[in-house]
Motif scaffolding. Structure first.
Motif, PDB file in Angstrom:
ATOM      1  N   ALA A   1       1.536   9.740  14.469  1.00 23.45           N
ATOM      2  CA  ALA A   1       1.025   9.358  13.148  1.00 23.45           C
ATOM      3  C   ALA A   1       2.056   9.512  12.041  1.00 23.45           C
ATOM      4  N   LYS A   2       3.190  10.147  12.309  1.00 25.40           N
ATOM      5  CA  LYS A   2       4.206  10.367  11.285  1.00 25.40           C
ATOM      6  C   LYS A   2       5.470   9.537  11.493  1.00 25.40           C
ATOM      7  N   ASN A   3       5.928   9.468  12.730  1.00 24.59           N
ATOM      8  CA  ASN A   3       7.224   8.862  13.021  1.00 24.59           C
ATOM      9  C   ASN A   3       7.099   7.407  13.441  1.00 24.59           C
ATOM     10  N   GLY A   4       7.719   6.535  12.650  1.00 26.73           N
ATOM     11  CA  GLY A   4       7.658   5.113  12.927  1.00 26.73           C
ATOM     12  C   GLY A   4       9.005   4.436  12.751  1.00 26.73           C
ATOM     13  N   LYS A  31      -3.251   4.135  15.707  1.00 23.15           N
ATOM     14  CA  LYS A  31      -3.185   5.499  16.244  1.00 23.15           C
ATOM     15  C   LYS A  31      -4.406   6.238  15.719  1.00 23.15           C
ATOM     16  N   GLY A  32      -5.319   6.631  16.608  1.00 21.48           N
ATOM     17  CA  GLY A  32      -6.542   7.269  16.144  1.00 21.48           C
ATOM     18  C   GLY A  32      -7.307   6.329  15.238  1.00 21.48           C
ATOM     19  N   ASN A  33      -7.605   6.771  14.009  1.00 24.01           N
ATOM     20  CA  ASN A  33      -8.286   5.921  13.037  1.00 24.01           C
ATOM     21  C   ASN A  33      -7.311   5.145  12.154  1.00 24.01           C
ATOM     22  N   GLU A  34      -6.007   5.381  12.334  1.00 24.69           N
ATOM     23  CA  GLU A  34      -5.009   4.808  11.436  1.00 24.69           C
ATOM     24  C   GLU A  34      -4.490   3.459  11.922  1.00 24.69           C
ATOM     25  N   THR A  35      -4.055   2.644  10.955  1.00 23.30           N
ATOM     26  CA  THR A  35      -3.556   1.309  11.253  1.00 23.30           C
ATOM     27  C   THR A  35      -2.401   0.984  10.323  1.00 23.30           C
ATOM     28  N   TRP A  36      -1.353   0.394  10.921  1.00 19.86           N
ATOM     29  CA  TRP A  36      -0.212  -0.082  10.143  1.00 19.86           C
ATOM     30  C   TRP A  36       0.019  -1.548  10.480  1.00 19.86           C
ATOM     31  N   VAL A  37       0.180  -2.366   9.446  1.00 19.64           N
ATOM     32  CA  VAL A  37       0.461  -3.788   9.622  1.00 19.64           C
ATOM     33  C   VAL A  37       1.751  -4.114   8.887  1.00 19.64           C
ATOM     34  N   ALA A  38       2.675  -4.782   9.568  1.00 15.04           N
ATOM     35  CA  ALA A  38       3.942  -5.168   8.955  1.00 15.04           C
ATOM     36  C   ALA A  38       3.891  -6.632   8.540  1.00 15.04           C
ATOM     37  N   ASN A  79     -11.404  -0.105   7.029  1.00 14.79           N
ATOM     38  CA  ASN A  79     -12.384  -0.193   5.939  1.00 14.79           C
ATOM     39  C   ASN A  79     -11.717  -0.264   4.565  1.00 14.79           C
ATOM     40  N   THR A  80     -10.659   0.516   4.370  1.00 16.78           N
ATOM     41  CA  THR A  80      -9.922   0.478   3.102  1.00 16.78           C
ATOM     42  C   THR A  80      -8.435   0.353   3.405  1.00 16.78           C
ATOM     43  N   TRP A  81      -7.699  -0.247   2.448  1.00 18.29           N
ATOM     44  CA  TRP A  81      -6.293  -0.546   2.676  1.00 18.29           C
ATOM     45  C   TRP A  81      -5.449  -0.243   1.445  1.00 18.29           C
ATOM     46  N   THR A  82      -4.180   0.091   1.706  1.00 17.14           N
ATOM     47  CA  THR A  82      -3.190   0.210   0.649  1.00 17.14           C
ATOM     48  C   THR A  82      -1.892  -0.400   1.167  1.00 17.14           C
ATOM     49  N   SER A  83      -0.900  -0.540   0.309  1.00 15.68           N
ATOM     50  CA  SER A  83       0.365  -1.144   0.725  1.00 15.68           C
ATOM     51  C   SER A  83       1.529  -0.260   0.328  1.00 15.68           C
ATOM     52  N   TYR A  84       2.590  -0.305   1.152  1.00 21.15           N
ATOM     53  CA  TYR A  84       3.816   0.439   0.897  1.00 21.15           C
ATOM     54  C   TYR A  84       5.015  -0.498   0.960  1.00 21.15           C
ATOM     55  N   GLU A  85       5.936  -0.331   0.028  1.00 20.30           N
ATOM     56  CA  GLU A  85       7.141  -1.160  -0.002  1.00 20.30           C
ATOM     57  C   GLU A  85       8.125  -0.694   1.066  1.00 20.30           C
ATOM     58  N   THR A  86       9.005  -1.592   1.499  1.00 21.28           N
ATOM     59  CA  THR A  86      10.059  -1.237   2.450  1.00 21.28           C
ATOM     60  C   THR A  86      11.398  -1.783   1.952  1.00 21.28           C
ATOM     61  N   PRO A  87      12.510  -1.163   2.378  1.00 20.68           N
ATOM     62  CA  PRO A  87      13.835  -1.636   1.974  1.00 20.68           C
ATOM     63  C   PRO A  87      14.456  -2.640   2.931  1.00 20.68           C
ATOM     64  N   ILE A  88      13.693  -3.137   3.907  1.00 19.40           N
ATOM     65  CA  ILE A  88      14.252  -4.074   4.879  1.00 19.40           C
ATOM     66  C   ILE A  88      14.624  -5.383   4.191  1.00 19.40           C
ATOM     67  N   ARG A 106      13.196   3.330   9.125  1.00 17.60           N
ATOM     68  CA  ARG A 106      12.520   4.443   9.790  1.00 17.60           C
ATOM     69  C   ARG A 106      11.674   5.223   8.791  1.00 17.60           C
ATOM     70  N   THR A 107      10.555   5.751   9.272  1.00 11.29           N
ATOM     71  CA  THR A 107       9.693   6.604   8.450  1.00 11.29           C
ATOM     72  C   THR A 107       9.383   7.893   9.193  1.00 11.29           C
ATOM     73  N   SER A 108       9.196   8.975   8.447  1.00 10.87           N
ATOM     74  CA  SER A 108       8.759  10.244   9.034  1.00 10.87           C
ATOM     75  C   SER A 108       7.532  10.786   8.308  1.00 10.87           C
ATOM     76  N   ASP A 109       6.941   9.969   7.429  1.00 13.39           N
ATOM     77  CA  ASP A 109       5.760  10.407   6.675  1.00 13.39           C
ATOM     78  C   ASP A 109       4.593   9.441   6.824  1.00 13.39           C
ATOM     79  N   GLY A 110       4.498   8.832   8.004  1.00 13.17           N
ATOM     80  CA  GLY A 110       3.363   7.957   8.272  1.00 13.17           C
ATOM     81  C   GLY A 110       3.431   6.605   7.597  1.00 13.17           C
ATOM     82  N   GLY A 111       4.621   6.171   7.220  1.00 13.76           N
ATOM     83  CA  GLY A 111       4.777   4.832   6.660  1.00 13.76           C
ATOM     84  C   GLY A 111       4.743   4.742   5.153  1.00 13.76           C
ATOM     85  N   LYS A 112       4.603   5.882   4.493  1.00 12.88           N
ATOM     86  CA  LYS A 112       4.572   5.851   3.016  1.00 12.88           C
ATOM     87  C   LYS A 112       5.936   5.504   2.444  1.00 12.88           C
ATOM     88  N   THR A 113       6.986   6.077   3.046  1.00 18.06           N
ATOM     89  CA  THR A 113       8.349   5.778   2.620  1.00 18.06           C
ATOM     90  C   THR A 113       9.198   5.416   3.833  1.00 18.06           C
TER      91      THR A 113
END
Length: 353
Positions: free
Chosen positions: A246-249, A197-204, A220-229, A268-275
């Motif tokens: 960009a927020k709801n996933g 979405k735009g410049n953003e990318t999410w990989v599961a 160009n740069t990456w970080t990771s977020y944990e999930t409860p699945i 489900r996330t409402s903060d762009g995949g952080k939580t």
């Protein structure tokens, strides 16, 4: 003078009332049924589809299949037939359609990425030979820049990027990516474990570890977020990822070897995949290979699809309605009531009502 003022006031009131009426949208009617109309029937398993701007369909499958469906003519064209060796027998589980060009990357060793122009010219634009190579999904940020992701060959997920419209692709060095965990990979189930979405990318990712890898700057740069699945086994985790904005996933998966189990398989996330938050615990669909937001639904409506059927939510995944037992692997919307779905030996046009 007084008449002029009264006319101006009337015009302003009319304009204001019209604007308010336009802004107040009537609530969408809930989907209660789906009609399945077959458009393709052949002994080909199809897990990758992409809708073109004129509502045609690009699809990839086994038996070296990359095809184009012309919706107006109701005809299919095999885009690689006669243009690659007949002895080649590879499977495509990731496709994309960008700026008149069709892309498809194959699974297993060697990975072959083809670019097919609108005139039918076929170019092999990337090849990677490695015993562990396995590319799962592909997406583009714009007409020039795109990304494909796959299982790790070293100590990170495999990611290749193009910045020139798909003519050349380069692999991101592991030093610039999160380190992969033991047993962590990705599922080539529906070409939906990557979203841009735009410049953003999410990989599961999925498997023994199931996370979200995130980039805010086109890879160009990456970080990771944990999930409860659900995770911990090679067959568990996120199989499909969708973002409405960009927020709801939303992400869905589970364990395909225990398809009826619906515990901890929807998040489900409402903060762009952080939580991420578990939803519909022990209710709604079990394992599903693809989830997509219904267009124009304000991030409320979702369709989940898999070999056990089609399910619908109108409250962002909190509750679900089972619409059909018809089995598919992947789905893409044309508009808010029409979609294409593909699976084992078939493609269909779905109409939601």
């Amino acid at each position: 003078m007084r008449l002029t003022i009264l006319i101006l006031i009337s015009i302003l009131c009319f304009s204001c009332g019209k604007k308010q009426a336009e802004e107040v949208k009537p609530p969408r009617k809930a989907i209660t049924s789906v009609t399945v109309n077959p458009i393709f029937d052949d002994s080909i398993s199809i897990r990758a589809i992409a809708v073109t701007p004129n509502d045609d369909l690009i699809y990839g499958g086994n038996k070296t299949t990359i095809g184009h469906y012309d919706a107006k003519k109701n005809t299919h064209t095999a885009l690689l037939k006669g243009k690659v060796p007949d002895s080649l027998n590879v499977s495509f589980r990731a496709t994309a359609y960008v700026n008149g060009n069709t892309f498809g990357i194959s699974i297993v060793n060697p990975a072959l990425l083809y670019k097919i122009s609108s005139k039918g010219n076929v170019l092999l634009v990337y090849k990677e030979a490695h015993e562990k190579v396995f590319y799962d999904a592909m997406a583009f940020w714009n007409t020039r820049e795109g990304i494909a992701i796959g299982d790790s060959t070293d100590d990170c997920m495999s990611m290749i990027i193009t910045r020139d419209g798909g003519n050349t692709w380069n692999k991101i060095a592991c030093e610039n990516l999160p380190k992969v965990n033991d047993g962590e990979a990705a599922f080539a189930a529906s070409n939906t474990n990557i979203v841009t979405k735009g410049n953003e990318t999410w990989v599961a990712t999925g498997g023994k570890t199931s996370r979200i890898l995130y980039s805010g700057d086109k890879g160009n740069t990456w970080t990771s977020y944990e999930t409860p699945i659900v995770q911990g086994l090679e067959t568990t985790g996120i199989y499909s990822l969708a973002f409405y904005d960009a927020k709801n996933g939303f992400a869905i998966g589970g364990d395909y070897t225990k398809a009826a189990v619906n515990e901890a398989n929807k998040i489900r996330t409402s903060d762009g995949g952080k939580t991420w938050k578990l939803v519909a615990q022990n209710s709604g669909p079990g394992y599903r290979s693809c989830v997509q937001y219904v267009p124009n639904s304000d991030a409320k409506e979702l369709i989940a699809i898999g070999f056990k059927g089609i399910d619908y939510s109108q409250d962002a995944g909190t509750t679900w309605t089972h619409l059909s037992d018809e089995g598919f692997y992947t789905i893409r919307f044309v508009n808010d009531s029409i979609a294409y779905a593909a699976g084992k030996n078939r493609i269909a046009r779905l109409t939601f009502k």
